[in-house]
Motif scaffolding. Sequence first.
Motif, PDB file in Angstrom:
ATOM      1  N   ASN A  77      72.946  37.153  31.813  1.00 41.54           N
ATOM      2  CA  ASN A  77      74.337  37.616  31.837  1.00 41.54           C
ATOM      3  C   ASN A  77      75.283  36.464  31.548  1.00 41.54           C
ATOM      4  O   ASN A  77      75.021  35.326  31.915  1.00 41.54           O
ATOM      5  CB  ASN A  77      74.701  38.199  33.205  1.00 41.54           C
ATOM      6  CG  ASN A  77      73.927  39.441  33.528  1.00 41.54           C
ATOM      7  OD1 ASN A  77      73.647  40.264  32.667  1.00 41.54           O
ATOM      8  ND2 ASN A  77      73.569  39.588  34.789  1.00 41.54           N
ATOM      9  N   THR A 103      79.243  35.398  32.344  1.00 38.09           N
ATOM     10  CA  THR A 103      80.434  35.713  33.125  1.00 38.09           C
ATOM     11  C   THR A 103      81.550  34.761  32.705  1.00 38.09           C
ATOM     12  O   THR A 103      81.362  33.550  32.675  1.00 38.09           O
ATOM     13  CB  THR A 103      80.177  35.581  34.641  1.00 38.09           C
ATOM     14  OG1 THR A 103      79.126  36.469  35.002  1.00 38.09           O
ATOM     15  CG2 THR A 103      81.426  35.916  35.444  1.00 38.09           C
ATOM     16  N   ASN A 120      82.049  40.355  33.120  1.00 32.22           N
ATOM     17  CA  ASN A 120      80.610  40.199  32.948  1.00 32.22           C
ATOM     18  C   ASN A 120      80.156  40.854  31.650  1.00 32.22           C
ATOM     19  O   ASN A 120      80.513  41.993  31.367  1.00 32.22           O
ATOM     20  CB  ASN A 120      79.881  40.825  34.139  1.00 32.22           C
ATOM     21  CG  ASN A 120      78.393  40.558  34.095  1.00 32.22           C
ATOM     22  OD1 ASN A 120      77.972  39.472  33.744  1.00 32.22           O
ATOM     23  ND2 ASN A 120      77.615  41.548  34.443  1.00 32.22           N
ATOM     24  N   ASP A 121      79.374  40.126  30.854  1.00 36.40           N
ATOM     25  CA  ASP A 121      78.727  40.676  29.663  1.00 36.40           C
ATOM     26  C   ASP A 121      77.239  40.685  29.976  1.00 36.40           C
ATOM     27  O   ASP A 121      76.593  39.644  29.978  1.00 36.40           O
ATOM     28  CB  ASP A 121      79.043  39.821  28.434  1.00 36.40           C
ATOM     29  CG  ASP A 121      78.575  40.463  27.143  1.00 36.40           C
ATOM     30  OD1 ASP A 121      77.980  41.564  27.187  1.00 36.40           O
ATOM     31  OD2 ASP A 121      78.795  39.863  26.079  1.00 36.40           O
ATOM     32  N   PRO A 122      76.664  41.866  30.262  1.00 31.10           N
ATOM     33  CA  PRO A 122      75.318  41.937  30.806  1.00 31.10           C
ATOM     34  C   PRO A 122      74.166  41.625  29.857  1.00 31.10           C
ATOM     35  O   PRO A 122      73.093  41.295  30.329  1.00 31.10           O
ATOM     36  CB  PRO A 122      75.208  43.369  31.304  1.00 31.10           C
ATOM     37  CG  PRO A 122      76.201  44.123  30.515  1.00 31.10           C
ATOM     38  CD  PRO A 122      77.304  43.160  30.196  1.00 31.10           C
TER      39      PRO A 122
END
Length: 86
Positions: free
Chosen positions: A25, A27, A68-70
């Motif tokens: 992830n 962030t 957040n970019d998962p």
Amino acid sequence: NPFVVTPPASLGELRIQPAEFQNGNVTLSCLTLAGLRYQLECTTNLSLPNWAPVGPPQAGKGALLPFNDPAPAAESPRFYRVSVSP
């Protein structure tokens, strides 16, 4: 060093904090103002005008707001920006 984006003068200076990477992830965080909405956006090609939203817009709280970019690791490198709206 934080990445600096200059929004309209009425908003002041928007500073995105250095990215954090954990368990695949990404962030990113920025200091927000209450009453405004913040949207994380990304692109894989800075030559194109297309930016895609990452998650829903979030309300500013007058504090640091994390985004957040998962799952960015499965794709090409990503570039990020934060758009601000009333």
